[in-house]
Design a protein around this motif. Structure first.
Motif, PDB file in Angstrom:
ATOM      1  N   ILE A   1     -40.018 -10.076   8.357  1.00 38.22           N
ATOM      2  CA  ILE A   1     -40.495 -11.217   9.150  1.00 38.22           C
ATOM      3  C   ILE A   1     -41.182 -10.707  10.423  1.00 38.22           C
ATOM      4  N   ASP A   2     -40.547  -9.749  11.088  1.00 38.53           N
ATOM      5  CA  ASP A   2     -41.158  -9.160  12.288  1.00 38.53           C
ATOM      6  C   ASP A   2     -42.543  -8.603  11.938  1.00 38.53           C
ATOM      7  N   PHE A   3     -42.583  -7.919  10.799  1.00 33.67           N
ATOM      8  CA  PHE A   3     -43.832  -7.294  10.362  1.00 33.67           C
ATOM      9  C   PHE A   3     -44.946  -8.335  10.244  1.00 33.67           C
ATOM     10  N   CYS A   4     -44.627  -9.465   9.616  1.00 31.90           N
ATOM     11  CA  CYS A   4     -45.655 -10.502   9.422  1.00 31.90           C
ATOM     12  C   CYS A   4     -46.209 -10.986  10.767  1.00 31.90           C
ATOM     13  N   PHE A   5     -45.321 -11.241  11.702  1.00 35.64           N
ATOM     14  CA  PHE A   5     -45.784 -11.740  13.005  1.00 35.64           C
ATOM     15  C   PHE A   5     -46.610 -10.680  13.744  1.00 35.64           C
ATOM     16  N   ARG A   6     -46.135  -9.443  13.705  1.00 31.57           N
ATOM     17  CA  ARG A   6     -46.874  -8.394  14.430  1.00 31.57           C
ATOM     18  C   ARG A   6     -48.253  -8.190  13.813  1.00 31.57           C
ATOM     19  N   ARG A   7     -48.277  -8.217  12.509  1.00 33.44           N
ATOM     20  CA  ARG A   7     -49.555  -8.003  11.827  1.00 33.44           C
ATOM     21  C   ARG A   7     -50.522  -9.153  12.119  1.00 33.44           C
ATOM     22  N   ALA A   8     -49.999 -10.377  12.101  1.00 30.68           N
ATOM     23  CA  ALA A   8     -50.840 -11.547  12.386  1.00 30.68           C
ATOM     24  C   ALA A   8     -51.343 -11.486  13.832  1.00 30.68           C
ATOM     25  N   ALA A   9     -50.483 -11.076  14.744  1.00 27.51           N
ATOM     26  CA  ALA A   9     -50.885 -10.988  16.160  1.00 27.51           C
ATOM     27  C   ALA A   9     -52.004  -9.969  16.331  1.00 27.51           C
ATOM     28  N   ALA A  10     -51.889  -8.859  15.612  1.00 30.48           N
ATOM     29  CA  ALA A  10     -52.920  -7.819  15.739  1.00 30.48           C
ATOM     30  C   ALA A  10     -54.247  -8.315  15.151  1.00 30.48           C
ATOM     31  N   ALA A  11     -54.153  -9.083  14.064  1.00 29.84           N
ATOM     32  CA  ALA A  11     -55.385  -9.526  13.386  1.00 29.84           C
ATOM     33  C   ALA A  11     -56.051 -10.704  14.100  1.00 29.84           C
ATOM     34  N   MET A  12     -55.257 -11.509  14.827  1.00 28.85           N
ATOM     35  CA  MET A  12     -55.818 -12.730  15.431  1.00 28.85           C
ATOM     36  C   MET A  12     -55.323 -12.904  16.853  1.00 28.85           C
ATOM     37  N   PRO A  13     -55.763 -12.049  17.756  1.00 30.25           N
ATOM     38  CA  PRO A  13     -55.279 -12.180  19.136  1.00 30.25           C
ATOM     39  C   PRO A  13     -55.589 -13.579  19.685  1.00 30.25           C
ATOM     40  N   GLY A  14     -54.657 -14.117  20.459  1.00 28.16           N
ATOM     41  CA  GLY A  14     -54.884 -15.420  21.084  1.00 28.16           C
ATOM     42  C   GLY A  14     -54.484 -16.594  20.197  1.00 28.16           C
ATOM     43  N   THR A  15     -54.065 -16.336  18.971  1.00 26.61           N
ATOM     44  CA  THR A  15     -53.684 -17.419  18.060  1.00 26.61           C
ATOM     45  C   THR A  15     -52.220 -17.782  18.261  1.00 26.61           C
ATOM     46  N   GLN A  16     -51.927 -19.063  18.179  1.00 26.69           N
ATOM     47  CA  GLN A  16     -50.540 -19.518  18.267  1.00 26.69           C
ATOM     48  C   GLN A  16     -49.833 -19.160  16.955  1.00 26.69           C
ATOM     49  N   LEU A  17     -48.770 -18.380  17.058  1.00 24.95           N
ATOM     50  CA  LEU A  17     -48.059 -17.903  15.868  1.00 24.95           C
ATOM     51  C   LEU A  17     -46.735 -18.655  15.739  1.00 24.95           C
ATOM     52  N   VAL A  18     -46.526 -19.233  14.568  1.00 25.38           N
ATOM     53  CA  VAL A  18     -45.463 -20.221  14.399  1.00 25.38           C
ATOM     54  C   VAL A  18     -44.537 -19.833  13.256  1.00 25.38           C
ATOM     55  N   TYR A  19     -43.229 -20.021  13.458  1.00 26.63           N
ATOM     56  CA  TYR A  19     -42.291 -20.011  12.335  1.00 26.63           C
ATOM     57  C   TYR A  19     -42.045 -21.465  11.934  1.00 26.63           C
ATOM     58  N   ASN A  20     -42.202 -21.780  10.647  1.00 27.48           N
ATOM     59  CA  ASN A  20     -42.152 -23.174  10.184  1.00 27.48           C
ATOM     60  C   ASN A  20     -41.028 -23.346   9.163  1.00 27.48           C
ATOM     61  N   ASP A  21     -40.225 -24.412   9.322  1.00 25.28           N
ATOM     62  CA  ASP A  21     -39.125 -24.606   8.357  1.00 25.28           C
ATOM     63  C   ASP A  21     -38.705 -26.076   8.334  1.00 25.28           C
TER      64      ASP A  21
END
Ligand code: XIL
Length: 380
Positions: A194-214
């Motif tokens: 899970i950490d990996f997904c967020f870090r990777r998304a942050a690196a690919a899309m700086p400035g994007t709101q990153l959300v955990y959804n459930d």
């Protein structure tokens, strides 16, 4: 201005100059201008915007061919989200096959043409049932990271910076145990997937709101789910993982809208309190109301659903950290709930804002009233 809201706001601010869009319904309703200069109509989006909120809905690519659905989206919404088209199983249905961006791209084009913002849902639905069927068993963390990271990079960058908010991970907490669900990835990467997904998304899309959804909810059967989600969020926060919001799907799944008792409201508030104490925004990402066990009388059902909607929205909007409200579809006949937990009497459910004839239901008044009564919040 929020660090997450670049493009749509830029469009709004530049709006007056965008005469090429003058024929567009949204523009003609005076949607241009800065976010805090709320347009003077009474669409749900306008009422939301007056309070620093956004209102939107899920939309499926096939609904682009339904002019009445499109008209409602244009009239009522400030943002959309793809119902299925941004999911991994939709984008890459076959192993090694071509990426199928077509349907998602059509929705993105619709959003751009109509000057709607759009959320991404979802990069990684970390749930064995919803992973692409072709995923192989992975032998090492390295192989898992290469596959997962490659996918995240490809999809993130394609839509960056138009999609200013993404559900990076969806539904990874098991509703019964509160533990993380197991997939091909977690088996070799452990919970750090899970950490990996967020870090990777942050690196690919700086400035994007990153959300955990459930879909944890106020329902009494959801206590373990709530606990599990809090545990996950706490761990992500402690590990400095880039995450900015919790997406609260807000389907009422198993309990009926007239079972939202004072005790359950209290429990639910405690959950939300804990989330905002972690410095996270709250987003209502998939609102609808399941009525499979309500008595069939339509007027009565609609009233119960509307009363619940107002109560639920009032609680959620009392949090200044609640920033977006999205419905999971706007027209009853197209709701996914018609197939999920169907009514025993075979009657059509009434889970959304507009009926099967595209007429607004009491639920719409309830949402409007909640927006009117909501405290104003800042988007930063
Ligand atoms: C649902 C869609 O509405 C259906 O069309 C699809 O068959 C399955 O997924 N939680 C989520 C959404 O995060 O992606 C789900 O959407 C509904 C529950």
């Amino acid at each position: 201005m929020s660090r997450f809201m670049g493009r749509r706001d830029a469009l709004r601010i530049a709006g007056a100059a965008m005469i090429t869009l003058a024929s567009d319904a949204a523009a003609s309703r005076g949607r241009s201008g800065a976010f805090d200069q709320a347009p003077a109509d009474d669409s749900l989006h306008a009422l939301a915007a007056a309070k620093g909120l956004r209102f939107g809905s899920a939309m499926a690519a096939r609904q682009l061919d339904d002019p009445r659905y499109c008209a409602i989206i244009r009239e009522e919404c400030g943002l959309i989200v793809a119902e299925n088209e941004h999911k991994w199983y939709a984008i890459q249905p076959e192993r090694g096959g071509e990426f199928n961006f077509g349907p998602a791209d059509r929705l993105v084009a619709f959003a751009k043409t109509n000057r709607l913002a759009m959320r991404g849902h979802t990069l990684v639905w970390h749930h064995p049932k919803w992973m692409p069927k072709w995923l192989p068993d992975l032998r090492s963390a390295k192989a898992a990271e290469a596959l997962l990271g490659g996918y995240i990079d490809r999809v993130s960058t394609r839509y960056h910076p138009f999609l200013t908010s993404w559900d990076v991970v969806n539904e990874t907490v098991d509703e019964k145990t509160g533990d993380l669900r197991e997939t091909q990835f977690s088996r070799v990467m452990g919970p750090q997937v899970i950490d990996f997904c967020f870090r990777r998304a942050a690196a690919a899309m700086p400035g994007t709101q990153l959300v955990y959804n459930d879909y944890m909810s106020w329902e009494s059967g959801s206590a373990n789910h709530r606990r599990g989600v809090l545990k996950l969020l706490e761990r992500l926060r402690r590990s400095d993982v880039p995450i900015h919001a919790l997406g609260i799907q807000s389907h009422s799944n198993y309990e009926m809208p007239n079972e939202f008792t004072a005790d359950k409201r209290r429990e639910w508030r405690l959950f939300c309190d804990e989330v905002v104490a972690m410095d996270l925004d709250l987003l209502i990402t998939e609102f609808d109301v399941n009525d499979n066990r309500l008595a069939p009388d339509v007027a009565n059902r609609d009233r119960i659903i509307a009363d619940y909607t107002k109560d639920y929205m009032d609680i959620m909007l009392s949090y200044p950290r609640t920033k977006d409200v999205l419905a999971w579809g706007l027209v009853d006949k197209d709701s996914w709930l018609q197939n999920f937990l169907p009514r025993a009497d075979g009657q059509r459910k009434r889970p959304t804002v507009y009926d099967a004839s595209y007429r607004p239901k009491p639920m719409r008044d309830a949402i409007a009233a909640a927006f009117r009564g909501a405290p104003t919040r800042s988007r930063t």
